[in-house]
Design a protein around this motif. Structure first.
Motif: not given
Lengths: 443, 443
Positions: B246-249, B241-242, B358-359, B379-381
């Protein structure tokens, strides 16, 4: 040991620092930015058992700068790439103390020393050209005396950082779980006039202890710095007598400071014109002179006077009176040229040509070897730093001159060492934190 | 083209940045200062078709610094040596804008870009640790906001210097005697708030035009800088989720600045625990946790808070209230950890462990590949920057995870390019001085 041995460096300048090299058919137009060119030439010098290769530098250019300086690789990155393709030859790079941070310099030369397994050397310069200041946020360059004062403190800081760890600081004991002996890591805590650096550096010492310090300044301040810090010098000497004077003066200054003068190797720059016969070499020398563009020579001459414009003077009148021109640039070279021009009553044209070439190193391999031996035995040099010039000239030196020097017992036939200090007969400096414990006297 | 492709980096940290790597029997105790270790691992990553290798850095250490950082090669020299032993993989080094001169940085990364024939990348950092200031003549580190303001100007200056020559500036025409078109050499004449740099740089552009700019800051100021300058980011994201946030922001911020968000590749750090089976990986993870030295974890935790001493608090009480502790260090990471500790009601002990891992990336190669695909498709990476860890873990990634990603069509089976920009799908930046001539409108 015992017998004094000649040392040889190879100045690698790609497309060359004078007018004719880049136009040679075998010199690639991109030689100065082609790492393969440097690797190839470093290997040629290593095959010929040279002590070191040498990379010149300057942090300022104009459109009139000479070919090699216009577009070239930076020395530290260049030498690191060459290091991993060579095994014995020393790797000496030029870097200015005027526009770098000691901590970064200590790290980069220290890393090169590890990457090369003990073959790094640093040619300490203070930057001659005023224009460099404007590439580093300053309106004016440091004044000549201040530059040298800063250089001395800078080098002492860097050497202090290189001793951050005692040689046995890292047991890396996997079973015991001990990576570092924390008490063998030492901060520097330097607070001086020009620099303040806490340390420690994140780097151990290499096989040669520390990189070798070179220096090339020929002014009075330059000689003072050299006598203090240099383990080798590259100062240009235009003729034998100048060479002897510089050699004796530098070593006397070092001895007066309590140093062993034999541990400073004097290696003047060597710009020979070599051919199979003396006649052919003289012919080439005349041809090169005939082809010179006097305007470019005047720009080159101006470089020693911070790009003073010599095109304003009559070429065939006596060398101009430069009273009032500040000599804050290549001060030693400038002062010497003024002296020579006065003593020999040179015209401006003659001085411009004289600035381009030292006298005497024109001839066959045997003639060149004779002249090298004369300088070496006459204590004008401990060796030479050879401009590689064109491919055929470099080949004649390696295949013609070097074997003669070897036959005469002046130069090694094979490497006896694989560190730069080893080649130059310099000791591994003791780590300042690893002194033998002081015995406590019994009462 | 068209189909979105995963990108992979390999973080090479020798003896490792955590507690267990250096004690692995196959990790040499001197890995972090052994250029052969880096060359070997770069070749392994190149054989696995990775986009790049990545060298971390920091200009400050204490006796408590983690193993790799205590004694290591400097990034630029290291990468230059690796460059000449590899042919395709990108070479990305970390360098701080707080304690270097833009002119020197432009030269060194520009030279690496030539030495590697278009594979250089610069990870722009501002330095988190206050203590670094004292290695560079300052009593205090630059304040967080000022650091990022300086970084933005610094990078713009460096990019300006990289465009000093138009691509056809050097005809090197031997017959005609024309080495340089003087009108294709351009000074920069930058005079800004923090830097003043005249130029030009003595270096042409490489095959990829300019080195690729990376960045890793995760604070608000860090994201602002990334949105402005980054072509790739390495910011750590502790969970999916983080990562999405970050990606979107970051991409929204870039789009708001008029940039194409697809031309910023988001590659979070990846610290997986891989074994043949999920059960074995979980067992290793538990074992690593059991073997951790909580004191060292607290020091590591303190690093994000400028070496704040967490050993003063009760380990099993709630994460301490740090009101009053200045977050001028790794501000983004520190703020995130405070938020997580509050949201999940962590004790100090739990937060120290969470700071280390990280988990989610614990399991068999298939499990790791699934998680990578989830982040990529979610789309987190756009890819990951892999900590190579121990030799067996790196082998399981290359031989286990990568083939699965290739089978799924997510990752290249062979290189289609030989520049870093090519791998990342980034355009060659146009030289600002080589714009098409402006047509003069007819009246």
């Amino acid at each position: 040991m015992g017998t004094r041995q000649l040392h040889l460096g190879a100045i690698l300048t790609g497309v060359g620092n004078d007018q004719h090299v880049w136009r040679h058919p075998d010199v690639p137009g991109n030689a100065s930015i082609d790492i393969d060119w440097y690797i190839r030439h470093a290997k040629l010098a290593e095959d010929a058992k040279f002590d070191l290769i040498f990379i010149v530098d300057s942090p300022y250019i104009t459109p009139d700068t000479s070919p090699h300086f216009l577009n070239r690789l930076e020395p530290l990155t260049l030498l690191s790439a060459v290091a991993s393709h060579t095994s014995h030859i020393g790797l000496v790079g030029t870097l200015t103390t005027s526009y770098w941070e000691p901590y970064n310099v200590a790290r980069q030369f220290g890393s090169l020393d590890h990457i090369s397994r003990g073959r790094a050397g640093w040619n300490v310069v203070t930057t001659g050209l005023e224009g460099a200041a404007r590439n580093y946020g300053r309106d004016e360059h440091f004044e000549h005396g201040v530059r040298y004062e800063r250089a001395l403190e800078f080098v002492r800081v860097v050497q202090g950082l290189w001793d951050s760890y005692e040689d046995d600081a890292f047991p890396a004991d996997k079973d015991g779980g001990l990576f570092l002996h924390k008490d063998k890591q030492h901060p520097l805590n330097h607070k001086g006039k020009h620099f303040s650096v806490a340390g420690p550096l994140a780097l151990t010492r290499s096989r040669q202890g520390q990189p070798v310090i070179f220096q090339a300044g020929d002014s009075s301040e330059g000689r003072y710095l050299g006598a203090n810090i240099a383990e080798g010098t590259f100062a240009a000497s235009p003729d034998f007598e100048s060479g002897r004077e510089y050699y004796a003066d530098l070593k006397a200054r070092a001895a007066a400071l309590g140093r062993n003068p034999d541990k400073i190797k004097v290696l003047p720059g060597l710009f020979p014109i070599i051919a199979d016969t003396d006649e052919e070499a003289q012919r080439i020398a005349r041809e090169q002179v005939d082809n010179l563009d006097i305007d470019k020579l005047l720009v080159q001459l101006g470089r020693a006077f911070n790009y003073h414009d010599f095109r304003q003077y009559d070429l065939d009148a006596p060398f101009p009176d430069l009273t009032g021109v500040t000599l804050n640039s290549y001060k030693g070279a400038a002062e010497r040229l003024i002296r020579i021009a006065r003593d020999e009553q040179l015209t401006l044209r003659q001085a411009a040509y004289r600035n381009q070439w030292a006298k005497g190193f024109v001839g066959s391999p045997a003639t060149i070897a004779d002249e090298i031996e004369r300088w070496f035995n006459g204590r004008a040099a401990d060796g030479f730093n050879l401009n590689v010039g064109t491919p055929d000239s470099f080949a004649l030196f390696r295949e013609g001159v070097v074997p003669i020097l070897q036959q005469r017992g002046l130069f090694r036939k094979d490497y006896a060492h694989d560190t730069l200090r080893g080649h130059l007969g310099l000791p591994v400096p003791e780590n300042r934190h690893a002194q033998a414990p002081v015995a406590i006297a019994a009462e």
